[in-house]
Write a protein that holds these residues in place. Structure first.
Motif, PDB file in Angstrom:
ATOM      1  N   ALA A  94       1.887  10.855 -10.470  1.00 17.47           N
ATOM      2  CA  ALA A  94       0.813  12.031 -10.517  1.00 17.47           C
ATOM      3  C   ALA A  94       1.632  13.332 -10.789  1.00 17.47           C
ATOM      4  CB  ALA A  94       0.166  12.256  -9.235  1.00 17.47           C
ATOM      5  N   VAL A  95       2.885  13.518 -10.129  1.00 10.96           N
ATOM      6  CA  VAL A  95       3.886  14.712 -10.214  1.00 10.96           C
ATOM      7  C   VAL A  95       4.561  14.459 -11.871  1.00 10.96           C
ATOM      8  CG1 VAL A  95       5.926  15.621  -9.299  1.00 10.96           C
ATOM      9  CG2 VAL A  95       4.485  14.639  -7.653  1.00 10.96           C
ATOM     10  N   ARG A 124       3.337   5.686  -2.913  1.00 12.80           N
ATOM     11  CA  ARG A 124       4.289   6.661  -3.391  1.00 12.80           C
ATOM     12  C   ARG A 124       4.436   6.508  -5.018  1.00 12.80           C
ATOM     13  NH1 ARG A 124       9.261   5.058  -0.418  1.00 12.80           N
ATOM     14  NH2 ARG A 124       9.002   5.529   1.794  1.00 12.80           N
ATOM     15  N   LEU A 125       4.158   5.417  -5.667  1.00 11.38           N
ATOM     16  CA  LEU A 125       4.130   5.287  -6.806  1.00 11.38           C
ATOM     17  C   LEU A 125       3.128   6.333  -7.553  1.00 11.38           C
ATOM     18  CD1 LEU A 125       5.654   3.396  -9.128  1.00 11.38           C
ATOM     19  CD2 LEU A 125       3.586   2.340  -9.199  1.00 11.38           C
ATOM     20  N   GLU A 126       1.867   6.108  -6.855  1.00 11.52           N
ATOM     21  CA  GLU A 126       0.926   7.111  -7.460  1.00 11.52           C
ATOM     22  C   GLU A 126       1.195   8.382  -7.321  1.00 11.52           C
ATOM     23  OE1 GLU A 126      -3.417   7.251  -5.953  1.00 11.52           O
ATOM     24  OE2 GLU A 126      -3.282   5.144  -6.622  1.00 11.52           O
ATOM     25  N   SER A 156       0.791  -1.096   0.060  1.00 14.51           N
ATOM     26  CA  SER A 156      -0.008  -0.070  -0.056  1.00 14.51           C
ATOM     27  C   SER A 156       0.936   1.401  -0.066  1.00 14.51           C
ATOM     28  CB  SER A 156      -1.060  -0.001   1.089  1.00 14.51           C
ATOM     29  OG  SER A 156      -1.419   1.146   1.430  1.00 14.51           O
ATOM     30  N   VAL A 157       1.998   1.137   0.772  1.00 18.34           N
ATOM     31  CA  VAL A 157       2.846   2.383   0.951  1.00 18.34           C
ATOM     32  C   VAL A 157       3.527   2.738  -0.424  1.00 18.34           C
ATOM     33  CG1 VAL A 157       5.118   3.107   1.907  1.00 18.34           C
ATOM     34  CG2 VAL A 157       3.144   2.223   3.234  1.00 18.34           C
TER      35      VAL A 157
END
Ligand code: C2E
Ligand code: MG
Ligand code: MG
Length: 700
Positions: free
Chosen positions: A246-247, A240-242, A235-236
């Motif tokens: 997004a950035v 982070r990946l998400e 989940s973490v």
């Protein structure tokens, strides 16, 4: 019958465990669906282990929460079997979820299989207690537990399938789904437990030999921790990946937008550039064809921009362009397009179908630009030359329209600027002519069609000949003698000017050295340099080489550059001029008075001569302003110790007047037209006249 009791704390823990296992399962399903090849396989394997362990742990936590008033234990191999069943059904579930399509029938079948798996896991787990007499199950409750398992599995599969490719807000949805699924799984377990009836003399065969509850608790804690950490870590990582994605995505989107803007807009004015204009033009043409309507293209050149840019530098030039762009923009409607094609050329694409309206628009644009512009405290004036082409539904392409408007603009410029001209078909013939001319010009040099004419220059005071200006001519096979004004601009546009210019310099120096050898040691030869030649890095070497080749002392050569060339980039020009001066050649500033000379700069120029532009001499007798300008130039020349040459002297009055005003040298048709070298010598050495210019002048 034995009555069992529940430890509420453990029940809650088992419920949480069910939710956690569900969350992990959903997370894994998404990963399996997103991964490819080997990675997908590993996610599938890892996912089914984690999910199986999760469901199984939940079951045994539920069992731990349940207390019977007899000692209890579990058959280790049956316990293990129940774990394997849990993993197998998880594997099946994950596999279903990563298929590309989930029909209702398939969902129903999968729910049945998975539900059966969960039930088998539960009742196998129950069997691991090896109760004697065997546990008796209440049928309706047993059926209810199976139904719950099947429905919960169906719901879980459906949710997991639909959440797997979602990108935004997925974690919250997944958590909510995990809560629902957890409740369903626990519901199945506790319904199954409620179905179990333990007869009063029940005994657990595994109480001594099997896995004790203490062991079970430890095992479950370890498994639970494993599931928990996997869920947490993935989940973490996911989070982070998400975030990073997004950035990255927003950076990419920004960069793409910026790139797109740069590719389609002009850097200075931020107006659409040629690419975007072509695009809009294409759309407009299609539109007009569809709706049988017309529209107008206006090509505009800013008159006087070049001179201002040369005189005051690029910063002022840029500021001027920005202001012109602003005014043009303000004069058109929002749905019209204003583009800049580079330099001082603008194009308006206007939704105007009538010639009369096009005229109004052109006049509006002219008026807007005519108002003086104040930059750095300087008042600058520019105007426009506008060429108008209308789309009238004929077989016109975007390129044709722009070319037509451009041809019309050239006519507007030729007509003296500050005006507009509509395109006419005869104008495109001009373009054809230019092309042919260019084709011929490329061959002119090899075919020896270029030649030099010489126009004499005289001392104003005593009429002595002081030299000649070399003027290039093109003896075209069909057109006859073509004047430089008709082909030098073409040569400049195509770079041919370098070859032509070098030839001119050679020929003029050869001629001068012949004259010197014939005894005319007091003459000098003037050669015109175009702006391109002047700024060419090889100029100094070329001049050196030519002089050496003809063994001509540099003082015999005067290079004429126009005022605007000299002022274009004042500091660079100064460096070039100083290098030329060092060689020993003389510098003459041609067409003086037409540009925007800065006096300060003029003072630093190593020039030896100013040539007053023909324009001032022409109207000298009728225009007092011109006389005043010439007087000022003469005064200036004197102060700076420069010789002043008046060119274009056509009448005796002009000659006398200019001499009186203080010009040092004269040149013009009155005193001698440009002519080939042979004729020139004939004229100069003709029989007894008082002064050379009288002799030459009589030949005119
Ligand atoms: P320019 O250097 O100012 O040359 C003087 C022009 O005025 C010549 O035109 C000459 O024929 C003309 N002219 C001289 N006296 C009179 C007169 O009394 N009345 C009138 N109406 N005109 C007179 P041309 O030969 O047609 O040359 C025009 C321009 O072409 C020149 O202006 C010069 O800028 C350029 N040019 C000529 N030869 C060359 C060359 O070899 N290289 C380069 N780069 N430019 C050249
Ligand atoms: Mg000249
Ligand atoms: Mg001139």
């Amino acid at each position: 019958m034995l009555i069992g009791s529940y430890n509420l704390g453990l029940v809650i823990v088992s419920l949480l465990m069910a939710m956690l296992a569900s969350y992990t399962a959903l997370d894994m399903a998404a990963r399996v669906a997103a991964a490819k090849g080997r990675a997908a396989f590993w996610w599938l394997a890892g996912g089914s282990i984690a999910m199986g362990v999760g469901i199984w742990s939940m079951h045994f936590l539920g069992m731990l929460a349940f207390r019977l008033p007899v000692a209890m234990g579990y058959d280790s191999s049956i316990t293990l079997l129940s774990l394997l069943i849990a993993m197998a059904s998880s594997l099946f579930a994950l596999w279903i979820v990563c298929q590309s399509h989930l029909s209702w029938r398939r969902l129903a079948a999968s729910a049945l299989i998975m539900g059966a798996g969960v039930c088998s896991m539960h009742y196998t787990g129950m069997a691991a207690m090896r109760m004697t007499p065997p546990i008796h199950y209440n049928l309706p409750l047993f059926i209810l537990s199976v139904v719950i398992a099947v429905v919960a599995s169906g719901a879980a599969l459906w949710i997991a399938f639909h959440l797997r490719h979602r990108a935004s807000g997925v974690r919250r949805l997944r958590a909510a789904a995990a809560v629902v699924m957890g409740i369903a799984i626990a519901g199945m377990h506790y319904t199954g437990m409620a179905a179990a009836r333990f007869p009063a003399n029940s005994r657990c065969a595994m109480a001594e030999s099997g896995v004790t509850t203490g062991w079970l608790a430890m095992l479950i804690t370890v498994f639970a921790c494993a599931v928990l950490s996997i869920a947490l870590i993935t989940s973490v990582l996911d989070l982070r990946l998400e975030q990073r994605t997004a950035v990255l995505a927003s950076c990419l989107a920004d960069a793409k937008q910026e790139l797109q803007f740069v590719a389609l807009h002009d850097g200075l004015t931020k107006l659409p550039n040629r690419n975007l204009l072509n695009d809009r033009l294409e759309q407009e043409i299609q539109n007009a064809r569809r709706e049988k309507s017309r529209f107008t293209v206006l090509c505009m050149d800013v008159d006087g921009f070049r001179q201002i840019n040369d005189a005051y530098g690029h910063q002022v030039g840029d500021a001027l362009l920005l202001e012109v762009a602003r005014r043009l923009r303000a004069s058109i409607r929002t749905r019209d397009t204003l583009a800049r094609l580079g330099g001082d050329e603008f194009v308006v694409l206007a939704d105007v179908g009538e010639a009369g309206d096009a005229v109004s628009l052109a006049e509006k644009l002219l008026t807007a630009v005519r108002e003086p512009v104040v930059i750095d405290g300087r008042q600058l004036r520019v105007s426009l030359s506008i060429g108008i082409a209308m789309f009238d539904g004929r077989e016109q392409q975007q390129g044709d329209l722009l070319r037509d408007a451009d041809a019309a603009m050239s006519h507007a410029m030729a007509l003296g600027h500050n005006g507009y001209v509509f395109f006419e078909s005869s104008m495109s013939d001009d373009a054809q002519t230019q092309l042919q001319l260019l084709h011929d010009l490329r061959q002119a040099q090899e075919r020896h069609e270029l030649l030099l004419y010489y126009q004499p220059k005289f001392s104003a005071l005593d009429g002595a000949m002081i030299g000649a200006e070399a003027l290039v001519r093109w003896n075209h096979p069909t057109r006859g003698l073509v004047p430089p004004g008709d082909f030098i601009p073409l040569a400049e546009k195509t770079g041919l000017i370098f070859q032509i210019g070098e030839w001119v310099l050679h020929e003029a120096c050869r001629q001068m050295s012949a004259w010197r050898d014939a005894g005319h040691t007091d003459w000098t030869i003037s050669v015109n340099l175009s702006a391109l030649q002047f700024n060419h890095p090889g100029l100094i070497d070329m001049v050196h080489a030519v002089l050496a080749r003809h063994s001509l002392e540099p003082r015999y050569l005067t290079l004429e550059i126009t005022e605007s060339t000299a002022m274009r980039d004042a500091d660079t020009s100064l460096v070039i001029l100083e290098q030329l001066h060092e060689i020993g050649v003389r510098i003459s500033i041609d067409d003086f008075g037409t540009g925007y000379s800065s006096l300060l700069y003029l003072k630093r120029l190593p020039a030896s001569e100013l040539k007053i532009d023909r324009g001032f001499v022409r109207d000298l007798m009728h225009d007092t302003e011109d006389a005043a300008i010439i007087t000022a130039i003469v005064a200036l020349g004197r102060a700076l110790n420069l010789r002043i040459v008046a060119e274009g002297v056509e009448t005796r009055e002009q000659q006398e007047f200019l001499t009186r005003l203080g010009c040092t040298s004269l040149q013009g048709f009155l005193l001698g037209r440009p002519m080939p070298a042979a004729q020139f010598m004939e004229a100069v050495s003709g029989p007894g006249r008082n002064s050379a210019w009288e002799r030459v002048g009589l030949l005119v």
